[in-house]
Design an enzyme around this catalytic site. Structure first.
Site, short mmCIF file in Angstrom:
data_model
loop_
_atom_site.label_atom_id
_atom_site.label_comp_id
_atom_site.label_asym_id
_atom_site.label_seq_id
_atom_site.Cartn_x
_atom_site.Cartn_y
_atom_site.Cartn_z
N LYS A 254 0.86 -1.18 0.00
CA LYS A 254 0.00 0.00 0.00
C LYS A 254 0.91 1.23 0.00
CE LYS A 254 -4.36 1.41 0.24
NZ LYS A 254 -5.16 1.10 1.43
N HIS A 255 0.70 2.11 -0.98
CA HIS A 255 1.50 3.32 -1.11
C HIS A 255 3.00 3.00 -1.10
CE1 HIS A 255 -2.10 5.64 -1.03
NE2 HIS A 255 -2.41 5.29 0.21
N ASN B 213 12.59 5.23 8.11
CA ASN B 213 13.22 4.21 8.94
C ASN B 213 12.32 2.98 9.02
OD1 ASN B 213 15.66 5.54 9.96
ND2 ASN B 213 14.24 6.98 10.95
N HIS C 55 14.55 5.31 0.38
CA HIS C 55 13.86 6.59 0.52
C HIS C 55 12.87 6.82 -0.60
CE1 HIS C 55 17.52 7.30 3.01
NE2 HIS C 55 16.59 7.80 3.81
#
Length: 527
Positions: free
Chosen positions: A278-279, A421, A527
């Site tokens: 998801k996302h 993180n 990231h």
């Protein structure tokens, strides 16, 4: 509108798609055809009259066809500026005929690379004359039309039909833009391959190219325009999938599906595995004895986020799994196949996109990743690093049990694909809590614990699923607080890179809680 009537066309194509239709229509509009080698032979096979380029230049094709169009008789016909008296005088003095239309598609370099051709085959499929002619015709688009893909044949013919054999400047400009983009993409593929061939991952100059796969309805948001391009690096991915059913894929669907495939690649063809994304973050991952069970166990981790998610499976989708998946709304399912029962069950979900891939991507593929920044590009090699078991270092008084070690390795694979993180709790081959994308590691740990408690409550239990789980962290714990939060939640073992200034404090905290901890010596920031 500056019309240019097409009287002579030079056609030299490796892709013969639509060639007969194009050539016959051109001849019907009294266009003289020039051609080379195999294309000329094909055109004559259609019963059409063709003039060989060698007859036009008065010079034979030589060096196995490497030299045939690189001649003033061709480039003069392409580059001569119409309405320029000096150019016209020079052209007549050297008996150079105008070329009003160039139809060229290039040697199949990218295809040869993708199918794993030998180095000699790859080099021989580097086109020289084609790009030179394309660039010449594109530069002189005021007078010449250039077509580099069969997809533009109809647009050309339609305009010629409407304008008594002529083309407008607007069309020629659009065709020239496409042509320059094609040569740029082609040269980018060649330069990337050559850089890899000489082991220079980041050369002084670089180019990144691709072929448009499709326009998308919009980007991340409705006000953003978007398209997706297929690169020539040869790696299997979402764009190689066959869509069996459902709506057109969106920008976000493709981005999330790619994230799911990347995570799934860690499990290869081992145990049946399911990744729910998801996302762009995994919200549930599991391995089990069957695909249906793997899906059920993955969903338990975060059933709220799993709603409307992307599901990737490393086994053929069967009826049992399809029946479970169909119980909630799902955006996309990716699998290497689907049986008849699964297809029948999912056919009732008209909006669900079912994508089947011939083979799944590998985790160890070493390709280059590119990210746009203001005024530049960030590039890096793909994180293809796998865990070296001999490099694992037990740093606590207690070593992990066999089951703990198995779960630690599973959690570490997942951590690699969760945004930093990243904190992952796991137990018995499934994630039990995931914390992603936070500014501090302690926040990610708290979120993962909260998620595990939510998942437990959804199953009718009051203690978090994190209890009795192991924990993976994509980077080191800078302070003991994150580890202590994990221990408070019931974690029994931890895997992390190590390397913090306060490693000794973190190790002491683990020993004080009776935790086992191993260092990997490698981190997986994402990231």
């Amino acid at each position: 509108m500056t019309l240019r009537i097409i009287k002579r066309a030079l056609i030299s194509v490796s892709d013969k798609t639509g060639l007969e239709h194009l050539a016959r229509r051109l001849v019907a509009m009294d266009v003289e055809l020039l051609s080379t080698g195999g294309t000329a032979k094909t055109l004559r096979g259609f019963g059409l009259n063709v003039k060989d380029v060698s007859d036009e230049t008065g010079f034979p094709e030589i060096m196995d066809g490497r030299v045939k169009t690189l001649h003033p008789g061709i480039h003069g016909g392409l580059l001569s500026i119409r309405d320029n008296a000096e150019h016209e005088a020079q052209r007549h003095a050297h008996n150079i005929g105008l070329i009003d239309l160039l139809v060229v598609n290039l040697y199949p370099f990218e295809e040869t690379l993708a199918r794993g051709g030998t180095r000699d085959e790859i080099v021989e499929n580097i086109d020289i004359g084609g790009p030179a002619m394309i660039r010449a015709a594109s530069k002189n688009h005021d007078g010449v039309a250039v077509v580099v893909t069969p997809q533009d044949y109809d647009a050309l013919l339609t305009e010629m039909q409407a304008n008594n054999g002529g083309t407008t400047l607007a069309l020629r400009k659009r065709l020239a833009a496409t042509a320059f983009a094609r040569t740029a993409s082609y040269d980018a593929a060649i330069s990337q391959w050559m850089a890899q061939d000489v082991d220079v991952p980041f050369p002084a100059f670089t180019g990144f190219g691709g072929r448009k796969h499709q326009d998308l309805r919009y980007g991340e948001n409705p006000h953003q325009q978007a398209a997706v391009y297929k690169s020539s690096d040869g790696r299997i991915g979402i764009l190689d999938a066959t869509q069996i059913q459902g709506k057109e894929l969106s920008y976000n669907n493709i981005n999330d599906a790619d994230a799911a495939l990347e995570a799934l690649s860690e499990f290869g063809d081992g145990q049946p595995a399911c990744v729910i994304v998801k996302h762009a973050n995994p919200c549930g991952v599991a391995v089990a004895a069957s695909i249906a069970e793997a899906y059920a166990q993955a969903l338990i981790c975060d059933p709220v986020s799993g709603f409307g998610g992307i599901i990737a499976l490393n086994r053929k989708l069967d009826g049992a799994a399809a029946e479970e998946i169909a119980k909630i709304f799902t955006e996309v399912i990716l699998a290497p196949g689907a049986d008849d029962d699964a297809l029948r069950i999912l056919s009732a979900k008209k909006n669900l996109r079912l994508l089947l891939l011939p083979i799944l991507p590998t985790a160890t593929a070493r390709t280059t990743l590119v990210k746009s920044i203001a005024g530049g590009l960030l590039t890096q090699s793909r994180d293809a690093e796998t865990l070296d078991m001999t490099a694992l270092k037990v740093v606590t008084k207690r070593a992990p049990t066999d089951q703990e070690m198995q779960d630690l390795l599973f959690a570490w694979k997942v951590a690699k694909h969760v945004k930093s993180n990243a904190i992952i709790f796991a137990k018995n081959g499934r994630t039990t809590g995931i914390g992603a994308g936070q500014m501090s590691r302690i926040d990610s740990t708290r979120i993962a614990v909260s998620k595990s408690l939510d998942a437990a409550k959804a199953q009718g239990r009051n203690e978090p699923d994190a209890k009795g789980s192991v924990l993976a962290s994509d980077a080191f714990f800078p302070f003991p607080d994150g580890l202590e939060a994990a221990a408070d939640a019931g974690a029994t073992a931890i895997i992390q890179p190590g390397g913090a200034m306060k490693d000794n404090d973190v190790i002491a905290a683990a020993d004080a809680r009776g935790l086992a901890m191993v260092f990997t010596g490698i981190r997986h920031f994402r990231h």
